[in-house]
Design an enzyme around this catalytic site. Structure first.
Site, mmCIF file in Angstrom:
data_model
loop_
_atom_site.group_PDB
_atom_site.id
_atom_site.type_symbol
_atom_site.label_atom_id
_atom_site.label_comp_id
_atom_site.label_asym_id
_atom_site.label_seq_id
_atom_site.Cartn_x
_atom_site.Cartn_y
_atom_site.Cartn_z
ATOM 1 N N GLY A 1 23.989 32.532 43.750
ATOM 2 C CA GLY A 1 22.875 31.727 44.272
ATOM 3 C C GLY A 1 22.369 30.782 43.198
ATOM 4 O O GLY A 1 21.183 30.460 43.141
ATOM 5 N N ASP B 1 16.685 27.862 44.809
ATOM 6 C CA ASP B 1 15.323 27.640 44.325
ATOM 7 C C ASP B 1 14.901 28.643 43.240
ATOM 8 O O ASP B 1 14.331 28.264 42.213
ATOM 9 C CB ASP B 1 14.382 27.756 45.544
ATOM 10 C CG ASP B 1 12.930 27.635 45.159
ATOM 11 O OD1 ASP B 1 12.524 26.517 44.815
ATOM 12 O OD2 ASP B 1 12.208 28.652 45.197
ATOM 13 N N LYS C 1 16.520 27.932 39.874
ATOM 14 C CA LYS C 1 15.971 26.742 39.218
ATOM 15 C C LYS C 1 14.564 27.013 38.670
ATOM 16 O O LYS C 1 14.271 26.733 37.522
ATOM 17 C CB LYS C 1 15.917 25.608 40.260
ATOM 18 C CG LYS C 1 15.375 24.305 39.736
ATOM 19 C CD LYS C 1 15.382 23.229 40.795
ATOM 20 C CE LYS C 1 14.285 23.510 41.815
ATOM 21 N NZ LYS C 1 14.099 22.510 42.824
ATOM 22 N N LYS D 1 14.203 40.859 46.168
ATOM 23 C CA LYS D 1 13.518 41.259 47.391
ATOM 24 C C LYS D 1 13.743 40.219 48.484
ATOM 25 O O LYS D 1 13.989 39.063 48.139
ATOM 26 C CB LYS D 1 12.016 41.453 47.135
ATOM 27 C CG LYS D 1 11.263 40.131 46.879
ATOM 28 C CD LYS D 1 9.791 40.280 47.030
ATOM 29 C CE LYS D 1 9.309 39.950 48.396
ATOM 30 N NZ LYS D 1 8.850 38.551 48.561
ATOM 31 N N LYS E 1 4.812 41.694 35.728
ATOM 32 C CA LYS E 1 3.582 41.055 35.248
ATOM 33 C C LYS E 1 2.927 41.960 34.210
ATOM 34 O O LYS E 1 2.732 43.156 34.454
ATOM 35 C CB LYS E 1 2.613 40.813 36.416
ATOM 36 C CG LYS E 1 3.080 39.713 37.373
ATOM 37 C CD LYS E 1 2.066 39.528 38.483
ATOM 38 C CE LYS E 1 2.616 38.675 39.617
ATOM 39 N NZ LYS E 1 2.549 37.252 39.390
ATOM 40 N N HIS F 1 4.894 44.175 46.936
ATOM 41 C CA HIS F 1 3.934 43.954 45.849
ATOM 42 C C HIS F 1 2.663 44.811 45.971
ATOM 43 O O HIS F 1 2.253 45.469 45.015
ATOM 44 C CB HIS F 1 3.541 42.481 45.776
ATOM 45 C CG HIS F 1 4.707 41.544 45.681
ATOM 46 N ND1 HIS F 1 5.860 41.849 44.989
ATOM 47 C CD2 HIS F 1 4.905 40.302 46.187
ATOM 48 C CE1 HIS F 1 6.704 40.828 45.082
ATOM 49 N NE2 HIS F 1 6.149 39.882 45.807
ATOM 50 N N LYS G 1 -1.959 34.137 53.113
ATOM 51 C CA LYS G 1 -1.743 32.759 52.669
ATOM 52 C C LYS G 1 -2.893 31.895 53.169
ATOM 53 O O LYS G 1 -3.542 32.222 54.153
ATOM 54 C CB LYS G 1 -0.418 32.238 53.196
ATOM 55 C CG LYS G 1 0.778 32.968 52.554
ATOM 56 C CD LYS G 1 2.051 32.167 52.663
ATOM 57 C CE LYS G 1 3.217 32.896 52.027
ATOM 58 N NZ LYS G 1 3.231 32.836 50.560
HETATM 59 N N1 LIG Z 1 12.355 31.331 45.732
HETATM 60 C C1 LIG Z 1 11.409 32.217 45.427
HETATM 61 O O1 LIG Z 1 10.300 31.895 44.997
HETATM 62 C C2 LIG Z 1 11.683 33.670 45.605
HETATM 63 C C3 LIG Z 1 12.909 34.109 46.089
HETATM 64 N N2 LIG Z 1 13.139 35.465 46.200
HETATM 65 C C4 LIG Z 1 14.420 35.935 46.707
HETATM 66 O O2 LIG Z 1 15.489 35.367 45.951
HETATM 67 C C5 LIG Z 1 16.622 35.141 46.770
HETATM 68 C C6 LIG Z 1 17.015 33.685 46.679
HETATM 69 O O3 LIG Z 1 15.963 32.897 47.129
HETATM 70 P P1 LIG Z 1 15.938 31.307 46.980
HETATM 71 O O4 LIG Z 1 16.519 30.895 45.694
HETATM 72 O O5 LIG Z 1 14.571 30.906 47.331
HETATM 73 O O6 LIG Z 1 16.900 30.869 48.171
HETATM 74 P P2 LIG Z 1 17.708 29.485 48.317
HETATM 75 O O7 LIG Z 1 18.003 29.354 49.761
HETATM 76 O O8 LIG Z 1 17.029 28.388 47.612
HETATM 77 O O9 LIG Z 1 19.062 29.783 47.525
HETATM 78 C C7 LIG Z 1 20.072 30.623 48.050
HETATM 79 C C8 LIG Z 1 21.301 30.513 47.174
HETATM 80 O O10 LIG Z 1 22.325 31.316 47.725
HETATM 81 C C9 LIG Z 1 23.527 30.529 47.832
HETATM 82 N N3 LIG Z 1 24.270 31.028 48.990
HETATM 83 C C10 LIG Z 1 23.907 30.958 50.287
HETATM 84 N N4 LIG Z 1 24.845 31.532 51.064
HETATM 85 C C11 LIG Z 1 25.813 31.984 50.229
HETATM 86 C C12 LIG Z 1 27.045 32.664 50.420
HETATM 87 N N5 LIG Z 1 27.482 32.996 51.634
HETATM 88 N N6 LIG Z 1 27.758 33.001 49.331
HETATM 89 C C13 LIG Z 1 27.347 32.650 48.112
HETATM 90 N N7 LIG Z 1 26.206 31.977 47.859
HETATM 91 C C14 LIG Z 1 25.447 31.651 48.907
HETATM 92 C C15 LIG Z 1 23.034 29.104 48.000
HETATM 93 O O11 LIG Z 1 23.919 28.152 47.497
HETATM 94 P P3 LIG Z 1 25.108 27.473 48.291
HETATM 95 O O12 LIG Z 1 24.532 26.905 49.537
HETATM 96 O O13 LIG Z 1 25.609 26.471 47.307
HETATM 97 O O14 LIG Z 1 26.064 28.569 48.529
HETATM 98 C C16 LIG Z 1 21.839 29.123 47.038
HETATM 99 O O15 LIG Z 1 22.293 28.943 45.727
HETATM 100 C C17 LIG Z 1 16.200 35.583 48.170
HETATM 101 O O16 LIG Z 1 16.601 36.906 48.355
HETATM 102 C C18 LIG Z 1 14.689 35.508 48.142
HETATM 103 O O17 LIG Z 1 14.092 36.402 49.058
HETATM 104 C C19 LIG Z 1 12.211 36.381 45.805
HETATM 105 C C20 LIG Z 1 10.986 35.997 45.338
HETATM 106 C C21 LIG Z 1 10.604 34.617 45.218
HETATM 107 O O1 LIG Z 2 7.295 37.463 46.500
HETATM 108 C C1 LIG Z 2 6.475 36.637 46.817
HETATM 109 O O2 LIG Z 2 5.438 36.412 45.999
HETATM 110 C C2 LIG Z 2 4.731 35.173 46.038
HETATM 111 C C3 LIG Z 2 3.429 35.408 45.269
HETATM 112 O O3 LIG Z 2 3.753 35.736 43.936
HETATM 113 P P1 LIG Z 2 2.719 35.475 42.756
HETATM 114 O O4 LIG Z 2 3.421 35.975 41.545
HETATM 115 O O5 LIG Z 2 2.457 33.986 42.739
HETATM 116 O O6 LIG Z 2 1.484 36.225 43.099
HETATM 117 C C4 LIG Z 2 4.466 34.734 47.459
HETATM 118 O O7 LIG Z 2 3.948 33.418 47.446
HETATM 119 C C5 LIG Z 2 5.762 34.733 48.242
HETATM 120 O O8 LIG Z 2 5.490 34.423 49.607
HETATM 121 C C6 LIG Z 2 6.441 36.080 48.165
HETATM 122 O O9 LIG Z 2 7.754 35.976 48.724
#
Ligand SMILES: NC(=O)C1=CN([C@@H]2O[C@H](COP(=O)(O)OP(=O)(O)OC[C@H]3O[C@@H](n4cnc5c(N)ncnc54)[C@H](OP(=O)(O)O)[C@@H]3O)[C@@H](O)[C@H]2O)C=CC1
Ligand SMILES: O=C1O[C@H](COP(=O)(O)O)[C@@H](O)[C@H](O)[C@H]1O
Length: 504
Positions: A13, A17, A20, A149, A183, A241, A338
């Site tokens: 992944g 997001d 990054k 998660k 944290k 959480h 939220k």
């Molecule tokens: N973003 C956040 O703030 C938070 C995210 N999470 C958790 O982190 C995880 C990732 O979230 P997030 O980064 O937001 O999600 P995104 O949708 O931004 O990223 C998902 C990633 O997975 C890759 N992907 C999707 N399908 C496949 C596949 N079949 N095989 C391999 N790679 C794949 C995508 O790239 P590509 O399309 O190039 O394959 C991309 O890099 C989730 O489980 C989310 O619940 C937890 C807490 C906070």
């Molecule tokens: O896991 C998550 O947490 C954030 C809140 O995290 P915080 O560290 O900023 O308190 C929440 O916005 C998001 O929806 C949830 O997936």
């Protein structure tokens, strides 16, 4: 930092997001320590047809956006980051294995590997199976798999996922992330409780009247509706959480600070929490349009990618009872949502009032159960974000005398600010990534713990409950008053510091 073995850190992944915004900055920060930088090689993987250079460029941009200096960032990205495309179906694990082995040869690594699933949860099983199919679950060194998660969406799915994971990895290789555990101030809850006999001796039903846990966010769903609308707030925040915070407040002292000793106590206390009666003990809400910081904001149903008739909850409050010798009868109130007025993560512990109040306007004394008997309870506010610290509220005599001759009391507080004492706190992901690479599972969620948590909430998730509307920028729907009309964290603000906290 403990000794770090040379290792390959594979991020599934890598184009997403979380990578990054959190993983790359945390790895970069960790690798400011040259010892870590020499021992950690990062391999990003995803379906997108990126090259090493494209991945490095994305990382450079992310780091620059966070204010890191250009030259250091460039050198780090070139030296430490690599990328492997998993093919359009995301299933080229053979190609991944070859690349892993090639990098290990070139960089003199000895087969120690982290596999971090920053993937959509629906892909976890495919990734576990993929690693197992090409033998990447075993190596000449250690292998650790990190799962973001949400871990499952109910008890049954969490159990099935645990079974799949355990077909290919032993439990001590599995690191289930809940970023709240990284944290600093959440960890400090344990230090506060078990490093200070003063409070621990009062930490029970004899002295505590109620506990309130609030996790409030001003933000709306943002660009995450695709995931969030399916999930809802109980799955997104409460099951993980808030439940972690509850466990840390309510658990018994562990026999040692060993990872399993701590996690055993967390599981024990979770198993003592009674399932809430969904209709009597739970209030759900969804934000409608309102005003935040003077600006109009849309309602949840008008957010991008949210169905116009969505009934997904963006707010949840509930009353829980921990049926054990320490806590039976002390209500634990959880509240999170939220588009609430401000960012606030706070645990408010309200102690029982003095048995008799001597300081009454009409000459008193009275007892707290009498109407109009004012006996302010002591309160301990543990603020986890922002303005991390503690406030202990107590009564003092205000100078002078009241006209009616009674002694005037005023609530004041003793305050400790984490920032004032120690400066800025490190990011949770940095703490957690460091623990993964040194192999310390204490701050990760064990299989039985995640299942105990889902067991608690699955009946409520399966009940068709009303979702009450609340205006964005308020503290949730009126239905929450049924559970608790006055929340300590948002009720009276009785001193300069409480006011400062409430306006931030
Ligand atoms: N973003 C956040 O703030 C938070 C995210 N999470 C958790 O982190 C995880 C990732 O979230 P997030 O980064 O937001 O999600 P995104 O949708 O931004 O990223 C998902 C990633 O997975 C890759 N992907 C999707 N399908 C496949 C596949 N079949 N095989 C391999 N790679 C794949 C995508 O790239 P590509 O399309 O190039 O394959 C991309 O890099 C989730 O489980 C989310 O619940 C937890 C807490 C906070
Ligand atoms: O896991 C998550 O947490 C954030 C809140 O995290 P915080 O560290 O900023 O308190 C929440 O916005 C998001 O929806 C949830 O997936």
């Amino acid at each position: 930092m403990s000794q770090i073995d040379p290792h390959l850190f594979v991020i599934f992944g890598a184009t997403g997001d979380l990578t990054k915004r959190k993983l790359i900055p945390a790895l970069y920060h960790l690798m400011q320590d040259e010892d870590v930088a020499r021992r950690c090689v990062v391999l990003g993987a995803a379906r997108s047809d990126w090259t090493d250079e494209r991945f490095r460029e994305a990382a450079r941009t992310a780091l620059r956006e966070q204010g890191y200096a250009e030259e250091t960032v460039d050198a780090w990205c070139t030296r430490n980051l690599h990328y492997q495309c998993l093919g359009p179906e995301g299933n080229d694990y053979e190609g991944l294995r070859e690349r892993v082995e090639q990098l290990e040869r070139h960089r003199n690594l000895t087969g120690n590997r982290v596999f971090y699933f920053s993937l959509p949860p629906s892909i976890y099983t495919q990734a576990i199976e993929g690693l197992g199919a090409v033998g990447l679950n075993t190596s000449s060194g250690w292998s650790r798999v990190v799962v973001e998660k949400p871990f499952g969406h109910d008890l049954d799915s969490a159990q099935r996922l645990n079974e799949r994971v355990h077909q290919h990895f032993d439990e001590d290789q599995v690191y289930r992330i809940d970023h709240y555990l990284g944290k600093e101030t959440v960890q400090n809850l344990m230090a506060f409780r078990f490093g200070n006999a003063l409070f621990e001796s009062m930490w029970n039903r004899e002295h505590i009247d109620r506990v309130e846990i609030t996790v409030a966010e001003p933000l709306g769903v943002g660009g995450r509706a695709g995931y969030y609308d399916q999930s809802g707030h109980v799955r997104d925040m409460v099951q993980n959480h808030l439940t972690q915070l509850l466990s840390l407040v309510a658990m018994e002292p562990p026999a040692s600070m060993d990872a399993d000793a701590i996690r055993d106590e967390k599981v024990k206390v979770l198993n003592a929490v009674q399932q809430p009666d969904p209709r009597a003990d739970v209030a759900l809400g969804q934000y409608r349009a309102g005003t935040m910081g003077g600006e109009p904001v849309p309602g949840y149903r008008d957010e991008p990618d949210v169905p116009a008739d969505s009934d997904t909850e963006t707010f949840a409050a509930m009353r829980l009872n921990v049926a054990n010798w320490r806590w039976q009868g002390v209500p634990f109130f959880l509240r999170t949502g939220k588009r609430l007025p401000r960012k606030l993560t706070q645990i408010a512990v309200r102690f029982q009032s003095a048995p008799v109040s001597l300081f009454q306007a009409d000459g008193g004394p009275c007892v707290p159960r009498d109407a109009d008997c004012e006996a302010a309870p002591n309160e301990l506010l543990i603020t986890l974000q922002p303005d991390e610290g503690f406030d202990l509220r107590f009564e003092v005599k205000a100078p002078g005398n009241s006209d009616d001759g009674s002694m005037p009391l005023e609530t004041q507080q003793l305050s400790f600010s984490y920032q004032d004492a120690f400066g800025p706190v490190p990011d949770a992901y940095e703490t957690l990534l460091r623990d993964i690479i040194v192999g310390d599972p204490t701050l990760f969620v064990r299989a039985d713990e995640v299942e105990a948590s889902w067991q608690l909430y699955t009946p409520l998730l399966e009940t068709d409950l009303p979702v009450h509307s609340y205006e964005a920028g308020t503290w949730g729907p009126d239905a929450v008053d049924r559970l608790l009309p006055t929340w300590t964290s948002t009720g009276r603000t009785r001193s300069h510091r409480a006011e400062a906290t409430s306006s931030s």
